[in-house]
Design a protein around this motif. Structure first.
Motif, mmCIF file in Angstrom:
data_model
loop_
_atom_site.group_PDB
_atom_site.id
_atom_site.type_symbol
_atom_site.label_atom_id
_atom_site.label_comp_id
_atom_site.label_asym_id
_atom_site.label_seq_id
_atom_site.Cartn_x
_atom_site.Cartn_y
_atom_site.Cartn_z
ATOM 1 N N GLY A 162 -6.864 37.514 42.309
ATOM 2 C CA GLY A 162 -7.800 36.518 42.625
ATOM 3 C C GLY A 162 -7.836 36.529 44.281
ATOM 4 N N THR A 163 -6.690 36.616 44.825
ATOM 5 C CA THR A 163 -7.034 36.602 46.405
ATOM 6 C C THR A 163 -7.344 37.792 46.968
ATOM 7 O OG1 THR A 163 -4.335 37.095 46.236
ATOM 8 C CG2 THR A 163 -5.001 34.900 46.423
ATOM 9 N N LEU A 164 -6.981 38.821 46.179
ATOM 10 C CA LEU A 164 -7.585 40.149 46.820
ATOM 11 C C LEU A 164 -8.866 40.201 46.577
ATOM 12 C CD1 LEU A 164 -6.603 42.960 47.688
ATOM 13 C CD2 LEU A 164 -6.382 43.778 45.377
ATOM 14 N N ILE A 165 -9.427 39.981 45.508
ATOM 15 C CA ILE A 165 -11.045 39.814 45.574
ATOM 16 C C ILE A 165 -11.680 39.034 46.364
ATOM 17 C CG2 ILE A 165 -13.010 39.360 43.978
ATOM 18 C CD1 ILE A 165 -11.301 40.241 41.466
ATOM 19 N N LEU A 166 -11.112 37.880 46.659
ATOM 20 C CA LEU A 166 -11.748 36.947 47.708
ATOM 21 C C LEU A 166 -11.521 37.346 49.296
ATOM 22 C CD1 LEU A 166 -11.105 33.697 46.013
ATOM 23 C CD2 LEU A 166 -13.138 34.797 45.984
ATOM 24 N N SER A 167 -10.448 37.956 49.258
ATOM 25 C CA SER A 167 -9.956 38.298 50.595
ATOM 26 C C SER A 167 -10.605 39.421 51.581
ATOM 27 C CB SER A 167 -8.580 38.396 50.818
ATOM 28 O OG SER A 167 -8.094 37.594 50.375
ATOM 29 N N TYR A 168 -10.814 40.458 50.644
ATOM 30 C CA TYR A 168 -11.426 41.762 51.115
ATOM 31 C C TYR A 168 -12.711 41.596 51.968
ATOM 32 C CZ TYR A 168 -10.597 46.736 51.761
ATOM 33 O OH TYR A 168 -10.175 47.931 52.526
ATOM 34 N N PRO A 169 -13.590 41.066 51.524
ATOM 35 C CA PRO A 169 -14.940 40.666 52.222
ATOM 36 C C PRO A 169 -14.781 39.998 53.508
ATOM 37 C CG PRO A 169 -15.271 40.353 49.734
ATOM 38 C CD PRO A 169 -13.774 40.384 50.009
ATOM 39 N N VAL A 170 -13.958 38.740 53.315
ATOM 40 C CA VAL A 170 -13.610 37.958 54.565
ATOM 41 C C VAL A 170 -12.965 38.611 55.596
ATOM 42 C CG1 VAL A 170 -12.856 36.076 55.321
ATOM 43 C CG2 VAL A 170 -13.507 36.063 52.887
ATOM 44 N N ALA A 171 -11.927 39.606 55.082
ATOM 45 C CA ALA A 171 -11.200 40.508 56.253
ATOM 46 C C ALA A 171 -11.847 41.468 56.799
ATOM 47 C CB ALA A 171 -10.042 41.111 55.536
ATOM 48 N N MET A 172 -13.230 42.155 56.072
ATOM 49 C CA MET A 172 -13.941 43.204 56.608
ATOM 50 C C MET A 172 -15.159 42.563 57.513
ATOM 51 S SD MET A 172 -14.973 45.808 53.559
ATOM 52 C CE MET A 172 -15.976 46.499 54.552
ATOM 53 N N PHE A 173 -15.359 41.370 57.166
ATOM 54 C CA PHE A 173 -16.309 40.432 58.233
ATOM 55 C C PHE A 173 -15.534 40.104 59.301
ATOM 56 C CE2 PHE A 173 -18.082 36.640 59.990
ATOM 57 C CZ PHE A 173 -19.425 36.800 59.964
ATOM 58 N N MET A 174 -14.198 39.889 59.227
ATOM 59 C CA MET A 174 -13.403 39.548 60.717
ATOM 60 C C MET A 174 -13.317 40.939 61.400
ATOM 61 S SD MET A 174 -10.595 36.881 58.841
ATOM 62 C CE MET A 174 -9.690 36.891 60.377
ATOM 63 N N TYR B 203 -3.055 34.093 53.477
ATOM 64 C CA TYR B 203 -2.047 35.203 53.739
ATOM 65 C C TYR B 203 -2.671 36.705 53.525
ATOM 66 C CZ TYR B 203 0.945 31.443 53.763
ATOM 67 O OH TYR B 203 1.784 30.109 53.978
ATOM 68 N N MET B 204 -3.479 36.834 52.108
ATOM 69 C CA MET B 204 -4.053 38.043 52.018
ATOM 70 C C MET B 204 -5.219 38.566 52.986
ATOM 71 S SD MET B 204 -3.827 40.400 49.812
ATOM 72 C CE MET B 204 -3.430 39.937 48.306
ATOM 73 N N ILE B 205 -5.956 37.428 53.473
ATOM 74 C CA ILE B 205 -7.049 37.733 54.416
ATOM 75 C C ILE B 205 -6.471 38.256 55.685
ATOM 76 C CG2 ILE B 205 -8.762 36.870 55.636
ATOM 77 C CD1 ILE B 205 -9.471 34.608 53.543
ATOM 78 N N LEU B 206 -5.513 37.713 56.269
ATOM 79 C CA LEU B 206 -4.917 37.916 57.555
ATOM 80 C C LEU B 206 -4.143 39.156 57.500
ATOM 81 C CD1 LEU B 206 -3.628 34.520 58.789
ATOM 82 C CD2 LEU B 206 -5.696 35.630 59.430
ATOM 83 N N ALA B 207 -3.386 39.482 56.506
ATOM 84 C CA ALA B 207 -2.781 40.868 56.130
ATOM 85 C C ALA B 207 -3.731 41.810 56.240
ATOM 86 C CB ALA B 207 -2.007 40.769 54.799
ATOM 87 N N LEU C 130 -7.170 53.588 54.605
ATOM 88 C CA LEU C 130 -6.367 52.749 55.953
ATOM 89 C C LEU C 130 -5.827 51.601 56.139
ATOM 90 C CD1 LEU C 130 -8.400 54.851 58.707
ATOM 91 C CD2 LEU C 130 -6.022 55.447 57.634
ATOM 92 N N SER C 131 -6.598 50.641 55.115
ATOM 93 C CA SER C 131 -6.227 49.250 54.910
ATOM 94 C C SER C 131 -4.912 48.923 53.969
ATOM 95 C CB SER C 131 -7.508 48.252 54.609
ATOM 96 O OG SER C 131 -8.003 48.694 53.047
ATOM 97 N N LEU C 132 -4.666 50.022 53.045
ATOM 98 C CA LEU C 132 -3.707 49.897 51.932
ATOM 99 C C LEU C 132 -2.231 49.316 52.734
ATOM 100 C CD1 LEU C 132 -4.365 53.025 49.786
ATOM 101 C CD2 LEU C 132 -4.652 50.541 49.364
ATOM 102 N N PRO C 133 -1.853 49.497 53.851
ATOM 103 C CA PRO C 133 -0.645 48.980 54.465
ATOM 104 C C PRO C 133 -1.087 47.364 54.236
ATOM 105 C CG PRO C 133 -0.922 50.932 55.591
ATOM 106 C CD PRO C 133 -2.325 50.573 54.740
ATOM 107 N N GLY C 134 -2.114 46.881 54.782
ATOM 108 C CA GLY C 134 -2.410 45.392 54.668
ATOM 109 C C GLY C 134 -2.582 44.912 53.233
ATOM 110 N N VAL C 135 -3.279 45.545 52.527
ATOM 111 C CA VAL C 135 -3.480 45.277 51.085
ATOM 112 C C VAL C 135 -1.914 45.119 50.550
ATOM 113 C CG1 VAL C 135 -4.204 45.991 48.726
ATOM 114 C CG2 VAL C 135 -5.646 46.186 50.843
ATOM 115 N N TYR C 136 -1.005 46.090 50.687
ATOM 116 C CA TYR C 136 0.342 46.008 50.335
ATOM 117 C C TYR C 136 0.963 45.014 50.569
ATOM 118 C CZ TYR C 136 5.362 46.832 49.986
ATOM 119 O OH TYR C 136 6.410 46.871 49.919
#
Length: 291
Positions: free
Chosen positions: A83-95, A169-173, A207-213
């Motif tokens: 759930g956090t991964l699905i919600l976080s990725y678009p927000v992180a890309m916008f940031m 935490y997921m968004i910032l990572a 290239l975002s995989l380290p943050g996702v991990y």
């Protein structure tokens, strides 16, 4: 000669300055973490006659009820990560695509809920998710449902609360990894004829995989040890390892079994995170983690 002594003193000083700076943190860490953990581990190996034994661990592994609680804890934690991964990725890309004040405002909004206690936020969710809450009232008013949905005191309510607690935490990572991507890679991709979707799967996502991990490990570990949210939003129908440990220690006063359950939880978390790390860093994108 004077210069040689001065250099020797500087080398000596630089050699000891880092240990001296780290000493207060190490002392606190040893005092409030390692020593209590060792005492709890010893407690888990003691029976009623104060003899050393592994009987408390055998009780856990021989009882299907405890296996069920462990599985439910892992299941809820995994759903929370998803759930956090699905919600976080678009927000992180916008940031990552924003600059200046917009990025600062979005970062502040992401962190804003954490200025409020998790207990207060969970009570807020009870107002939204209960049978006469905001969601059920709205769905009943527009005629989609005839009876209120059960949105809390189950796994669904627990996962919703945990996602709300750990999504930042997921968004910032993820955002941290996206910040480090060189924009010239996108220009090179465009020159080669790649569209935005191709650039995402060829450049952004790998290239975002380290943050996702990092986000997955962080959210999963926090979810496995979460106590307040499962208690308030899961109720008595949702059994997880932290609440089980609390009940054994506080209600039944069975400290040895409670300590054994807590170390089974710790070992399970370390094992699952280590396995995930091994599988992730040895597959297709292992070169990304080496960079």
């Amino acid at each position: 000669m004077h210069k040689t002594k001065s250099n020797t003193f500087n080398v000596f000083s630089s050699r000891w300055v880092i240990p001296i700076l780290l000493a207060p943190a190490l002392i606190i860490l040893i005092g409030v973490f390692f020593i209590p953990m060792m005492l709890m581990f010893i407690q888990s190996l003691i029976d009623e006659q104060s003899n050393f034994t592994i009987a408390n661990y055998l009780v856990f592994f021989q009882e299907p009820f405890y296996w069920g609680v462990l599985w439910q804890t892992i299941k809820i934690s995994s759903l929370t990560v998803l759930g956090t991964l699905i919600l976080s990725y678009p927000v992180a890309m916008f940031m990552a695509g924003s600059t200046g004040k917009i990025r600062a405002i979005v970062t502040f909004l992401v962190l804003l809920p954490h200025l409020v206690s998790v207990v207060i936020r969970n009570f807020g969710w009870t107002i939204i998710l209960n049978e006469r809450g905001l969601i059920n009232t709205f769905l009943l008013e527009i005629g989609i449902i005839n009876q209120p949905l059960r949105l809390m005191y189950n796994e669904l309510g627990t996962v919703i609360g945990l996602v709300d607690s750990f999504v930042a935490y997921m968004i910032l990572a993820i955002a941290t990894s996206l910040y480090s991507i060189n924009p010239s890679l996108y220009k090179a991709g465009a020159i080669m004829g790649a569209n935005r979707l191709r650039c995402f799967f060829s450049i952004t996502f790998p290239l975002s995989l380290p943050g996702v991990y990092s986000g997955i490990v962080l959210v999963f570990s926090l979810s496995m040890s979460a106590f307040v949210t499962p208690t308030l939003l899961g109720g008595t129908s949702v059994k997880v390892m932290p609440t089980l440990t609390y009940q054994q220690i506080m209600f039944t006063l069975n400290w040895p079994l409670g300590a054994a359950i807590s170390f089974v939880l710790l070992a399970s978390t370390i094992l699952l995170v280590s396995t995930f790390t091994k599988l992730t860093e040895t597959k297709r994108y292992k070169e990304v983690f080496k960079s």
